[in-house]
Design a protein around this motif. Structure first.
Motif, PDB file in Angstrom:
ATOM      1  N   GLY A 248      39.659  -2.113 -40.370  1.00  0.00           N
ATOM      2  CA  GLY A 248      40.970  -2.678 -40.665  1.00  0.00           C
ATOM      3  C   GLY A 248      41.726  -3.194 -39.470  1.00  0.00           C
ATOM      4  N   LYS A 251      38.854  -7.433 -37.484  1.00  0.00           N
ATOM      5  CA  LYS A 251      37.666  -8.139 -36.981  1.00  0.00           C
ATOM      6  C   LYS A 251      37.357  -9.341 -37.872  1.00  0.00           C
ATOM      7  CE  LYS A 251      35.312  -4.266 -37.400  1.00  0.00           C
ATOM      8  NZ  LYS A 251      36.388  -3.345 -37.773  1.00  0.00           N
ATOM      9  N   ARG A 410      32.297  -1.432 -36.050  1.00  0.00           N
ATOM     10  CA  ARG A 410      33.212  -0.331 -35.717  1.00  0.00           C
ATOM     11  C   ARG A 410      32.688   0.370 -34.461  1.00  0.00           C
ATOM     12  NH1 ARG A 410      34.172   1.517 -41.987  1.00  0.00           N
ATOM     13  NH2 ARG A 410      34.983  -0.510 -42.629  1.00  0.00           N
ATOM     14  N   GLU A 471      49.007  -3.423 -44.665  1.00  0.00           N
ATOM     15  CA  GLU A 471      48.932  -4.041 -45.994  1.00  0.00           C
ATOM     16  C   GLU A 471      48.902  -2.992 -47.095  1.00  0.00           C
ATOM     17  OE1 GLU A 471      46.475  -8.074 -44.723  1.00  0.00           O
ATOM     18  OE2 GLU A 471      45.416  -6.451 -45.737  1.00  0.00           O
TER      19      GLU A 471
END
Ligand SMILES: Nc1ncnc2c1ncn2[C@@H]1O[C@H](COP(=O)(O)OP(=O)(O)OP(=O)(O)O)[C@@H](O)[C@H]1O
Ligand SMILES: [Mg+2]
Length: 1008
Positions: A248, A251, A410, A471
């Motif tokens: 999140g 990327k 990640r 978000e």
């Protein structure tokens, strides 16, 4: 190293999971008709199929009952996409079930069909039963609801609750299937039928569904770095670029923006682009390479090996290749595409790998002969090792070609380490708080009202710079109705604090915790009980495995779940990297365990702080932990002490917070009423002081009713007095007088003398404001006589007020010097006893008395008063002092225009905001006088007219006179002698009625 618990040995916890129930329609009738051995054989085959399917999506087979299976996705290990996994598994089950049915059709005599129910919600998960027979199981209403959905699902269908549908609809097609009543519940569950996977799955990210799209914030540098790498690649240097960041951090978004920019600059035209996105289920061997190949040669997953070979040959031919090339590659194609094909029993694995590398290189090289090539692999952390290795080989062998390998992953993944190609790593740091605010502002534009500032702060603190979290927090706020659309704008309807961890983030956050080894996980939970910021020493004193704490802390830091505060870990303090991680870990704990841990922390804190903690932070921490332990009254006592502490230093908002929390705690443990009265009254004092009059009034009234019926006369009289004070502030003097009278009546002649003196004093003050100076002097003297011998603080408070009342009444009757004496005495006493509110009143009045005698001294006095009022947080006195200050500035003509107007306006604003109608007329008159003085007639009229309306409501001479007098002169100035005459007459009438000379009101306006 991720640890994968099998459930055994894991402590029970609370978590959100997706529960799947599946069984055969009509199994009972089947069992009746068939031989039990046949039934059993079929059951075995069925269970094996179901179990395989569940395992494929990393679900947990909780149990088989009869012909049904209960599967859990999200326990013992959570994934970020558990609801989608459950849907995938369900669809897969139907398919495999149908195949099984066909296979068994002859033996069973008829086809059999599965049906499925799925629901997402909270459960308690952990081992149930004694040590020997313990089995990992989930408990909670969520399971019952899933069972109900199963019962309602027709053969061959999958029913999904709305809770799951909302979390999976980005990938699956659903149709509405009505509502379902649950036993013993009033609300209905909205149900959807799962139809299948979407041909073109959407993204689980973004708020497009709400019509919100935010601009890219804060990634300008990273974008430039990508552009620079692209340039280098085009110049013929192969590039490996890794974009690294937690889930999140943006990327994929950055990559999308990169492509948009390339496109906009027209630079993509000559470059071939291949993309692969790795699946969260993990990729099969050569899966990523296979996906890239399929895209390049438009090979469908349904294509046979022969068709794929045909497409390869055609594709290579189009690139100018020879047929032999396609033939050389063909033998390894089945491996790359994961298709069944001819096997090569004589080929060694290394040999095969070499062949595949050669094939990969040949394909890429052919393409590069035509044009530069950009290969994008998203979510490399789920890629297969073989593909990663292959990519490394190829890029190293083609290091001097225009090839760019763009990877996103990640932090826990290992990107291919290039030996010859240029390699760069771009780490996406969390967005700064300002960028986060800009993101929120960009999404919402200009919302209705002034909620945006608070919203931005709330999101910035909770999201910790992760745009995905931003978000999802916003999505939660919308779905909870906190943020609502009004026309084409948004508004905030309630405080944002009311939102839990968004359900969309639960799995993602928890999955990071579930991957931890047991020791580290336990320590993290214990730390979560301490708070989002915690102390290592305290943690050690409550931790179960204190000995292993050091290593566990290291692991937690390495997993980026916590961070040391300050440099070099001095001070031994840490914080959770994300507020949301902290919350999820805390909520993950069983309530019973939380309660027990809070008590442990409470005891450790008591040991450290000693029997009489004096620091506010200690009191707060003790209050917090004990109020969440089993001993809640103890927590409430600490919280009250913290409230008193804060109140004593006039940290009013903190004090209010502590009192409110203490009261909630007391309410939660049914403490004795008497214990709460004091807290409620102190809270109301502060609410009144800080301008929240209606709330203060309601609380005073409630406590008064209870205290009065409990027979505490002095207490009830005190509350009558405070209630009267509030009514007075709101302009209702009659009611104020009635309250004071009720208080006196309650006390009678033998009641508490100090309280009686207080009430006498208030009566005197009221008489003064009504223009009856003689009565005011009488009441004030009675008050002073009543408590003459009392020395304690409450008596001093009363006396400071009584001197004041006496002073202002004396001033009005022309005894100015005595008046100044009394008020100065009041201030001295108040300051000596730290009675700052009483001191404020003294400064206010003294400022007025000086204003005509010595304006400079008046200004000085008002400023001192203001400072005190601000320290105390008393808004009412701040307004009075501003008004007086304006008068004083105006006496010094050179400061009237700027400072005078500003001070008067400040007072008006405060009075309007707080509804201080009793005072509002004063600054209005002052501003009217200033305007008049400057010849601004229209504005002056407006001020006087509004002030007069208010003054006439209360009928106070010191307010009425300046209005009439001001209007009279104003009419004279504007050439209307008749009106001037009429107002002059009214002014005189006021003086006569009050028995004072006009001069007395001219010279000494507005004493209180
Ligand atoms: N810099 C940014 N400005 C505005 N929005 C952003 C920014 N970065 C990310 N977002 C938004 O935040 C959400 C999450 O970002 P994104 O999906 O790119 O994260 P990610 O790093 O790819 O995560 P994952 O590892 O799970 O794939 C997206 O909706 C994206 O549009
Ligand atoms: Mg992504």
């Amino acid at each position: 190293m991720p640890v994968k618990p099998d459930g055994a040995g894991q402590e029970a916890d609370r978590r959100q999971v997706t529960v799947l129930f599946a069984d055969l329609s009509g199994f009972t009738s089947l069992a009746e008709r068939l031989d039990p051995e046949e039934v059993r054989a079929f059951q075995n085959a069925l269970f094996e199929t179901l179990a395989q399917t569940i395992t494929r999506y990393d679900g947990f087979v909780e149990k088989f009952v009869g012909d049904a299976v209960l599967a859990v996705f999200g326990a013992p290990v959570a994934h970020e996409d558990d609801p989608a996994r459950a849907c995938d598994a369900a669809l897969d089950m139907l398919e495999r079930g149908a195949a099984l049915s066909e296979k068994w059709a002859a033996r069973l005599g008829r086809p059999v069909t599965l049906h499925v129910g799925i629901h997402t919600g909270p459960v308690v998960a952990g081992n149930l039963g004694g040590a020997a027979g313990a089995a990992y199981a989930v408990t909670g209403d969520t399971v019952n609801t899933a069972a109900r959905l199963l019962a309602a699902a027709a053969p061959g269908t999958i029913l999904v609750s709305e809770a799951t549908q909302v979390l999976a609809r980005y990938r699956f097609a659903f149709e509405p299937a009505g509502e379902l009543a649950l036993r013993g519940k009033t609300e209905l569950v909205i149900v959807h039928r799962l139809l299948g996977a979407l041909a073109e799955p959407g993204s689980a990210r973004g708020l497009a569904a709400l019509g919100l799209a935010g601009p890219l914030v804060g990634r300008a540098d990273e974008l430039d770095q990508l552009m620079a790498a692209f340039d280098r690649m085009q110049r013929g240097r192969a590039q490996v670029v890794s974009l690294v960041g937690e889930a999140g951090t943006g990327k994929s978004r950055l990559i999308a923006e990169f492509f948009t920019r390339l496109e906009a600059d027209g630079r993509l035209a000559g470059t071939a682009v291949r993309r692969a996105v790795c699946s969260s289920l993990g990729e099969p061997t050569y899966g990523v390479f296979g996906a890239l190949f399929r895209e390049a040669y438009q090979v469908d997953p349904a294509d046979s090996l022969d068709v794929a070979r045909g497409k390869l040959a055609a594709g290579l031919r189009a690139l100018g290749g020879r047929d032999q090339e396609a033939e050389a590659i063909a033998p390894v194609l089945s491996y790359v595409l994961g298709l069944e094909g001819e096997t090569h029993p004589d080929v060694e694995p290394e040999q095969l790998q070499r062949q595949i590398v050669l094939a990969g290189r040949a394909l890429v090289e052919r393409r590069l002969e035509q044009q530069p090539l950009l290969i994008l692999v998203e979510d490399l952390h789920w890629a297969d090792a073989a593909s990663v290795d292959l990519m490394r080989h190829v890029v190293d062998q083609l290091a001097d070609r225009p090839l760019m390998l763009l990877l996103s992953h990640r932090p826990d993944a290992r990107p291919p380490l290039a030996a010859r190609a240029a390699q760069s790593v771009i780490r996406l740091a969390p967005l700064s708080a300002d960028d986060t605010r800009a993101l929120v502002a960009g999404l919402f534009g200009a919302p209705v009202g002034d909620a945006l500032g608070k919203l931005k702060d709330f999101v910035a603190t909770r999201a910790g710079g992760n745009p995905f979290f931003v978000e999802e927090l916003l999505r939660s706020l919308v779905s909870k109705g906190v943020l609502v659309r009004q026309g084409d704008r948004w508004a905030c309807t309630a405080a944002c604090e009311a939102v839990d961890v968004p359900p969309t983030l639960h799995g993602l956050l928890l999955s990071r915790v579930d991957r931890l080894p047991a020791d580290a996980r336990r320590l993290l939970q214990e730390a979560a009980v301490l708070g989002a910021v915690f102390d290592e020493a305290l943690l050690r004193s409550v931790a179960t495995g204190a000995g292993a704490a050091e290593a566990a802390l290291e692991q937690l830091i390495a997993a980026d779940l916590i961070q040391p505060l300050g440099q070099w870990r001095e001070g031994g303090r840490y914080r959770f990297t994300h507020a949301l991680v902290h919350e999820v870990v805390y909520q993950n704990l069983l309530v019973s365990r939380r309660t027990e841990l809070h008590e442990r922390v409470g005891r450790a804190l008591e040991r450290a702080a000693g029997p009489h903690p004096e620091r506010l932070s200690d009191l707060e921490a003790l209050g917090h932990h004990w109020s969440l332990s089993a001993d809640k009254p103890r927590g409430a006592r600490y919280l009250l002490a913290a409230g008193d502490w804060a109140r004593a230093v006039y940290a009013n908002d903190d004090a209010i917070r502590h009192y409110e929390r203490a009261l909630r705690t007391l309410a939660g443990c049914q403490a004795g009423e008497a214990e709460t009265w004091g807290a409620r009254e102190r809270l109301a004092d502060l609410l009144g002081l800080t301008g929240r009059r209606a709330e203060a009034l309601a609380r005073y009234e409630a406590v008064r009713a209870e205290i009065e019926s409990a027979g505490d006369r002095a207490g009830a009289a005190r509350l009558h007095r405070k209630i009267g004070g509030l009514h007075w502030e709101a302009g209702d003097r009659e009611r104020a007088g009635a309250c004071f009278a009720s208080g006196l009546e309650l006390l009678g002649d033998d009641g508490n003398p100090i309280e009686r003196a207080h009430l006498f004093q208030e009566m005197g003050r009221l008489a003064f404001r009504a223009g009856d100076n003689a009565a005011a002097i009488g009441w004030a003297e009675r008050a002073l006589a009543e408590a003459a011998s009392e020395e304690h603080r409450e008596a001093a408070a009363m006396r400071a007020q009584a001197y004041n009342t006496l002073g202002v009444a004396l001033a009005r009757t022309g005894r100015l010097a005595e008046a100044v004496d009394q008020i100065e005495q009041s201030i001295r006493l108040a300051e000596a006893r730290d009675l700052l509110q009483a001191a404020c009143r003294g400064y206010t009045n003294l400022g007025v008395l000086y204003s005509s005698l010595d304006p400079r001294r008046s200004i000085e006095t008002c400023l001192r008063g203001l400072e005190t009022a601000k320290k105390v947080g008393d808004l009412g006195f701040q307004s009075r002092l501003y008004a007086n200050l304006a008068v004083a500035y105006c006496a010094l003509t050179d400061r009237c225009e700027a400072e005078g107007v500003e001070a008067a306006q400040a007072a008006i604003d405060l009075d309007r905001r707080l509804g201080l109608l009793d005072h509002l007329a004063v600054p209005l008159i002052v501003l009217g006088q200033i305007h008049q003085c400057h010849g601004e007639h229209t504005q002056a009229f407006a001020m006087y007219e509004e002030a007069l309306g208010l003054a006439e409501q209360v009928g106070e001479p010191q307010l009425l006179f300046p209005c009439y007098d001001g209007l009279a002169t104003l009419y004279l100035d504007t050439g209307n002698p008749a009106m001037a005459e009429a107002y002059l007459a009214k002014a005189q009438e006021v003086c006569e009625r009050a028995g004072v000379e006009p001069d007395a009101l001219m010279v000494l306006p507005f004493l209180c």
